[in-house]
Design an enzyme around this catalytic site. Sequence first.
Site, PDB file in Angstrom:
ATOM      1  CG  ASP A 268      -1.856   7.897   0.786  1.00 43.01           C
ATOM      2  OD1 ASP A 268      -1.031   8.808   0.925  1.00 43.01           O
ATOM      3  OD2 ASP A 268      -2.680   7.854  -0.140  1.00 43.01           O
TER       4      ASP A 268
ATOM      5  CG  ASP B  44      -1.883   1.125   1.262  1.00 41.01           C
ATOM      6  OD1 ASP B  44      -2.537   1.371   0.231  1.00 41.01           O
ATOM      7  OD2 ASP B  44      -1.987   1.797   2.302  1.00 41.01           O
TER       8      ASP B  44
END
Length: 342
Positions: free
Chosen positions: A28, A26
């Site tokens: 953020d 991922d």
Amino acid sequence: MSRSVRTRPEGNGQALSEAYDTALLDLDGVVYAGGSAIVHAVESLDTARAGGMHLAYVTNNALRTPDTVAGHLTELGIPTGAEDVITSAQAVARLISEQVPAGARVLVIGGEGLRVALRERGLTPVESADDDPVAVVQGYGGPDLPWGRFAEASYAVARGVPWFASNTDLTIPSGRGIAPGNGAAVEVVRIATGAEPQVAGKPLPPMHRETILRTGAKRPLVVGDRLDTDIEGAFNGEVDSLLVLTGVTDGAQLLAAPPQHRPTFVDADLRGLLTGQPEVVGDGDGFRCGGWTATAGAAGLELDGDGEALDGLRALCAAAWTAAGEGSCELDAGKALARLGL
């Protein structure tokens, strides 16, 4: 152990970057926050890549194109090609292409990332419900997306045009705080039409399928900071996961996680890719990890010992998840977490 009843974080004697061929990361809260690299991220990823691990970046944000994301990562010191970025726009475009004719018109409510992904699948983006679209696709369009775009989607959906959404994350982090995400925008159209979209993004299977098709991963490790997208996505894809504590999940949320939100491994940050994970073992009525022993008492979780805070958290997870069975833990964990500084 069945994934559906995970009762403790697992251990692994190898560095995770050696035990898994591909990290599905991922962005953020894992690699960067507010556009800036998270501490230790650049060096850790560089070392993992140098050791042979393939790095792929998986995002629910459908606004930016893979080229744009790759450029940002490269500027941060993480050399990345567009082929290493997988977005929910790509996942939803594939989902649509499997249900409509080649070249079909699709009404786009979102940004350039969606348009590029649709064209990649041979579909034609259009802007109006009056352009005879055969599908509507909705993805995050940024804070300046006009309100009228939601009306355009509603007109088409109300006419019976199939509706798709890149993802339904209700919030999205920004440099100024937490902002409404695509899920909030989807709710606007749902309220207006009473319809339900087909959703592609994490934690649902279309997104995981897209990552595997594009990376060719044989033994992937999902790396994320969110329990309800990253870790649940790994659970749904039946692959292992590493939760890093550099994003939205804190210790209390981890201890209370239901089975589908329980990661395989837990670490402070991306340095966790470069090390093995300590084993959590049974010890009398509790569990031991490193210098800590944790038990689930009548009044809550109890912790004894000293050592690395993360070892204490791992032991607490084992005690909490075992006490919870297949549900989520409601035991008081405040004192134990405070002792760990978490």
